[in-house]
Write an enzyme that holds these catalytic residues in place. Structure first.
Site, PDB file in Angstrom:
ATOM      1  N   TYR A 141      56.327  31.405  45.103  1.00  0.00           N
ATOM      2  CA  TYR A 141      55.619  30.167  45.426  1.00  0.00           C
ATOM      3  C   TYR A 141      56.486  29.176  46.200  1.00  0.00           C
ATOM      4  CZ  TYR A 141      51.588  31.034  42.364  1.00  0.00           C
ATOM      5  OH  TYR A 141      50.452  31.523  41.798  1.00  0.00           O
ATOM      6  N   LYS A 191      58.949  43.558  37.217  1.00  0.00           N
ATOM      7  CA  LYS A 191      58.699  44.743  38.042  1.00  0.00           C
ATOM      8  C   LYS A 191      60.063  45.280  38.450  1.00  0.00           C
ATOM      9  CE  LYS A 191      55.836  47.463  40.350  1.00  0.00           C
ATOM     10  NZ  LYS A 191      54.888  48.390  39.713  1.00  0.00           N
ATOM     11  N   ASP A 223      52.472  45.978  35.818  1.00  0.00           N
ATOM     12  CA  ASP A 223      51.215  46.733  35.950  1.00  0.00           C
ATOM     13  C   ASP A 223      50.783  47.278  34.593  1.00  0.00           C
ATOM     14  OD1 ASP A 223      53.540  48.255  36.187  1.00  0.00           O
ATOM     15  OD2 ASP A 223      52.799  49.557  37.791  1.00  0.00           O
ATOM     16  N   ASP A 247      50.671  33.804  36.746  1.00  0.00           N
ATOM     17  CA  ASP A 247      49.398  33.291  37.280  1.00  0.00           C
ATOM     18  C   ASP A 247      48.310  34.338  37.114  1.00  0.00           C
ATOM     19  OD1 ASP A 247      47.620  31.630  38.765  1.00  0.00           O
ATOM     20  OD2 ASP A 247      48.001  32.862  40.539  1.00  0.00           O
ATOM     21  N   ASP A 251      44.907  34.499  34.140  1.00  0.00           N
ATOM     22  CA  ASP A 251      43.461  34.579  34.432  1.00  0.00           C
ATOM     23  C   ASP A 251      42.872  35.818  33.765  1.00  0.00           C
ATOM     24  OD1 ASP A 251      43.511  32.308  36.141  1.00  0.00           O
ATOM     25  OD2 ASP A 251      42.091  33.236  37.530  1.00  0.00           O
TER      26      ASP A 251
END
Ligand SMILES: NC(=O)c1ccc[n+]([C@@H]2O[C@H](COP(=O)([O-])OP(=O)(O)OC[C@H]3O[C@@H](n4cnc5c(N)ncnc54)[C@H](O)[C@@H]3O)[C@@H](O)[C@H]2O)c1
Ligand SMILES: CC(C)[C@H](C(=O)O)[C@@H](O)C(=O)O
Ligand SMILES: [Mg+2]
Length: 362
Positions: A141, A191, A223, A247, A251
């Protein structure tokens, strides 16, 4: 007590859900004899329209001088064609950075009475109580360079995923501390099979873990974590992860509760005012219709009362009021297929009524 609260309504359904929060804050102030000095300021698209910038200096100043900040949401199609640097979302990122809000806490708590709203099976959902601790001021970001450039005669875009050891350490420590206060289980999500920043992240987790022997920790690839959240969310207590993974996973996790309209968040710094906001966005598809679920924002007020305003009793009372309303079967449209649904304002009034009952009997 006297407290200064800055409300940033923002865009889309933002002003609808922050109005709900203000209504509830007024009620809490009256019931407990607090003086909440509420000030409104501009952020996001609303600030672009008013000041030509998504983050006016006045907003930063007001937030820095406050005890706590409550945000609705920013963004929407009206501003979608603006260049990246002056989009509404850039205002939110700038505010997080200028307040030093590196720790974003996103609790995922199941309301037993809402199990029917989740697309997952009852036995998967009942009893879920997890906390996503998302790094909020680093990573993709904020990394530089971020630009368009020509490479081999072709238009190319670059974003930069960068983390320093100290940025990782402070959020990982926060994760361990929160796990220690809860059930003592920490899952660090990365990751590391692909990304160098994740390999550094893992090293730091290993080092910091030594200071928290009472916490059982493990690493999980992002994942797999996305899948495990659906398969067996009860395995998680605290998840600590970097900005972008947090983020996306939050959700996803919101649907365990039944709706994105249910998940609150607290963004905290080392010291200074916290920012409290629902995790959802400005929901342009339903903005202006008066049907948005206000509970993510009201639950963000619970976090604000508990974390920053030092009002644990008030936080408990509001939490109980939300529980009671859901137990009594009241639903906004996002939580049920049934025709009998409440508007944003009606839901808010139900919470206020329940709050009145709780405070009258305590
Ligand atoms: N913190 C923030 O300010 C924030 C967060 C996420 C997205 N955004 C911005 O919001 C805009 C819209 O993004 P999006 O559509 O991808 O995500 P969104 O979260 O706004 O909406 C996704 C879906 O969830 C529904 N929804 C969201 N909140 C709800 C609520 N309280 N009650 C009922 N339904 C709700 C929406 O109607 C929509 O169908 C974009 O500009 C995005 O950048 C802002
Ligand atoms: C609007 C956007 C910048 C923001 C983020 O990605 O952090 C939002 O999705 C959130 O989850 O708070
Ligand atoms: Mg998000």
């Amino acid at each position: 007590m006297q407290k200064r609260i800055v409300i940033l309504p923002g865009d889309g359904i933002g002003p609808e859900v922050t109005a709900a929060a203000e209504r509830v804050l007024t009620e809490i102030g009256t019931a407990y004899g607090h003086e909440f000095e509420v000030k409104h300021a501009y952020l996001g698209g609303a600030a672009i329209d008013e000041y030509g910038t998504p983050l006016p200096q006045e907003t930063i100043d007001a937030c820095q001088q406050s005890d706590a900040v409550l945000l609705g949401a920013v963004g929407g199609p009206k501003w979608d064609s603006l260049p990246g640097d002056i989009r509404p979302e850039k205002g939110l990122l700038g505010l997080r950075k200028s307040l030093g809000l590196f720790a974003n806490l996103r609790p995922v708590t199941i309301f037993d009475s809402l199990a029917d709203a989740s697309p997952l099976k009852d036995e998967v959902v009942q009893g879920v109580d997890l906390l996503i601790v998302r790094e909020l001021t680093g990573g993709l970001y904020f990394g530089e360079p971020r630009e368009r450039r020509e490479v081999n005669g072709e238009e190319t875009a670059v974003d930069t995923l960068i983390y320093s050891r100290s940025e990782i350490e402070r959020i990982v420590r926060r994760g361990f501390e929160l796990a220690r206060e809860r059930r003592g289980i920490l899952t660090s999500v990365d990751k590391a099979n692909v990304l160098e920043s994740s390999r550094l992240w893992r090293e730091v987790v290993e080092e910091v873990a030594g200071d928290y022997p009472e916490v059982t920790y493990s690493h999980m690839l992002v994942d797999n974590a996305a899948m495990q959240l659906i398969r067996n969310p009860k395995q998680f207590d605290v998840i600590v992860t970097e900005n972008m993974f947090g983020d996306i996973l939050s959700d996803e996790a919101s649907m365990i509760t039944g709706s994105l309209g249910m998940l609150p968040s607290a963004s905290l710094s080392e010291s200074g005012p916290g920012l409290f906001e629902p995790i959802h966005g400005s929901a342009p598809d339903i903005a202006g219709k008066g049907i948005a679920n206000p509970l993510a924002t009201l639950s963000s007020v619970v976090l604000m009362l508990a974390y920053t305003l030092e009002m644990p009793e008030e936080a408990k009372a509001l939490q109980k009021a939300i529980d009671d309303v859901l137990k009594n079967g009241y639903r906004t449209a996002d939580l049920t297929d049934q025709a009998n649904v409440l508007s944003t304002d009606e839901m808010t009034e139900k919470v206020v009524e329940a709050l009145k009952q709780t405070t009258a009997t305590s």
